[in-house]
Design an enzyme around this catalytic site. Structure first.
Site: not given
Ligand code: PEP
Ligand code: MG
Length: 569
Positions: A446, A422
């Site tokens: 992210d 990410e």
């Molecule tokens: C992401 O960043 O795509 C993810 C699945 O994590 P979160 O949305 O919890 O940051």
């Molecule tokens: Mg994330």
């Protein structure tokens, strides 16, 4: 008029806009009969307490229940009536002024604290003030139990309170300016299956006008013409048809016989009940942070173990990827003291915090390891930005394993370990990092924000947040390609893109192995995959890789989607 926003809860809805930002009158000036005012204020408080008690009775979600208990407790504290009486008597002011003074002080005290959890509570206290003042003025607050026709709720700052009812039949959608996917109202609309779009300013919508909400694509339409209404009704009919057809979906096999794994994202205890009713192939992302939020002390190893065990036991042989704590950013806890940061999303979060708090991290790992004796569990580290972090995290994992061996507690010795991709730096060196782990899961929520420098929660720049930005597409390809030389490794995606109809085409073509999506999107994602031909999609996606703008990529994907998904798109 089409208003673009952030898609939060899936589905389509048509209904009259019901703006529920109850406007309160100006505070009363001058002096008045204190006795009468004290009586009026006490009555307002008592009525607000009764409201909260009724809400608590119908709530099923434990977290929301405890938040409502908090609100009630603020009002039953004996000091509130004493202080209000004192202010009214001493200043001979109206009751609303006394209420305002009382809560303004409370809010200020909370906002000045060095504790993030309590700071967050200031928002709840604002809600309580609003409720008590509404009672004082005799203003009727929105009550879902009295709805007689289909409505779409609209507010600049929607709170979870409005959905705390068992009577949701007439609520066809929720629109809010503030709040994100991970806010209480965001989580609640998603899990209740209510279409919701955030980032929309109330001033663009007229109370009582017929509006359309598309939670699948993230927009709202106002000022609807008859012809448009006809088309929308048709669309909703097809959506209902699609939902019926989705009941028969079992696997995600393309027309030319390639099977993809479609798992679910989970983290909320209420989702445990859904596991057996959805054809999911596993849990591709278990967000452990929900077990840490809204608590005043950290959850114990035993508690975490029991939660993971209950999920993995219910899953049978199916895999469950547990992500270690992704705290920080917009997710705050009182006992995790992360200082105020200028850029919290670029700050002290997730693995960065955990590597600095070894014992805390080890406890969380031990709970996961213990549960691994009961099913097919893997561990995933979030927010990894370098190889060193993987090595350090694995060292602590090794210590956790040694502790359990000493304690003679069973666990899966060769538990698989993966990382989230990410942060762009990891996507760029995916070929190097795949050597260190068993799998990748791409977190596009992210990855898009960091690659394009677009804050995922900033409603002013929503239109720039786009996973078809060619820079993002190139990183996705790089990450997926890096895993292809390894038969025993895989790459998944647990960001929202994995459930996007256009995203699915791109990802099938790029060769993603596993899609992990919101529980409500599992069947739909499987359906879309099964309408594609893998070989043909791969060739088509190859032709997208030379395009230089997101718009060109999206336009071509749109055309392809219309062709392949037909009426379901
Ligand atoms: C992401 O960043 O795509 C993810 C699945 O994590 P979160 O949305 O919890 O940051
Ligand atoms: Mg994330």
């Amino acid at each position: 008029m089409k208003l673009l926003g952030i898609k939060v809860g899936n589905g389509l809805g048509l209904g009259k806009a019901l703006i529920i930002d109850a406007k309160l009158p100006e505070l009363n000036n001058g002096t008045t009969d204190s006795k009468k005012e004290i009586k009026k204020v006490f009555k307002a408080i008592d009525e607000a307490i009764v409201d909260y008690e009724e809400i608590i009775k119908v709530l099923k979600d434990d977290d929301l229940k405890s938040l409502t208990e908090f609100n009630k407790n603020v009002l039953i504290s004996p000091s509130i009536k004493i202080e209000l009486e004192k202010t009214i008597t001493e200043q001979q002011c109206y009751g609303d002024v006394a209420i305002d003074i009382y809560f303004a002080n409370k809010i200020k005290q909370l906002e000045n604290l060095d504790n993030n959890y309590l700071k967050e509570r200031a928002k709840d206290v604002k809600d309580i003030r609003h409720k008590v003042l509404a009672k004082y003025y005799g203003i009727k607050e929105f009550n879902p139990n009295l709805l007689k026709e289909d409505v779409i709720l609209v507010s600049n700052e929607m709170t979870a309170n409005v959905l705390l009812t068992d009577n949701l039949d007439h609520i066809k959608g929720v629109i809010s300016l503030l709040g994100g996917k991970t806010s209480h109202i965001g989580i609640l609309t998603t899990s209740l299956g209510i279409p919701s779009v955030f980032g929309i300013d109330v001033k663009n919508i007229l109370n009582d006008e017929l509006i359309f909400i598309d939670g699948n694509k993230g927009f709202v339409k106002t000022n609807l013409k008859d012809e448009e209404i006809k088309k929308i009704k048709e669309k909703i009919k097809i959506e209902i048809e699609l939902n019926k057809e989705l009941d028969n979906v079992k696997e995600a096999k393309t027309l030319d016989g390639y099977e993809f794994e479609v798992s679910a994202n989970a983290g909320d205890l209420t989702e445990l009940e859904k596991i057996n009713s959805i054809p999911l192939d596993g849990i591709g992302l278990f967000r452990t942070e929900f077990l840490y939020l809204n608590k005043t002390t950290p959850p114990t190893e035993d508690y975490l173990f029991e939660v993971y065990k209950s999920f993995v036991t219910k899953l049978g042989d199916k895999p469950m990827i547990i992500r270690t704590l992704d705290i920080g950013g917009d997710k705050k806890c009182p006992y995790i003291d992360i200082k105020e940061e200028a850029n919290p999303f670029l700050g002290y979060r997730a693995i960065r915090y955990c590597l600095d708090h070894k014992d805390f991290f080890k406890t969380s790992l031990k709970a996961i390891l213990r549960a691994s004796a009961f099913g097919n569990i893997s561990i995933m580290y979030p927010m990894i930005s370098s190889k060193e972090e993987i090595i350090k995290a694995n060292e602590i994992l090794e210590e956790a394993k040694q502790d359990l061996i000493k304690e003679k507690i069973k666990f899966k010795k060769d538990i698989k370990v993966g990382i989230m991709i990410e942060i762009p730096a990891t996507a760029v060196i995916a070929d190097m990092l795949i050597k260190e782990v068993d799998f990748f899961s791409i977190g596009t929520n992210d990855l898009v924000q960091y690659t394009t420098a677009v804050d995922r929660g900033n409603t002013q720049i929503t239109s720039l947040y786009n996973w078809f930005n060619p820079g993002v597409v190139r990183l996705l390809k790089n990450t997926i390609d890096a895993t292809k030389d390894y038969d025993n490794k895989f790459v998944g995606m647990c960001g929202e893109m994995a459930a996007d109809p256009l995203g699915i085409i791109l990802l099938v073509g790029l060769g993603l192995d596993e899609f992990s999506v919101n529980m409500n999107m599992v069947k739909r994602t499987k359906k879309y995959i099964s309408l594609l031909n893998k070989e043909e999609t791969t060739n088509f996606v190859d032709s997208l890789l030379t395009l230089t703008t997101a718009k060109e990529i999206e336009d071509k994907l749109n055309k392809y989607a219309k062709e392949k998904y037909g009426k379901f798109y």
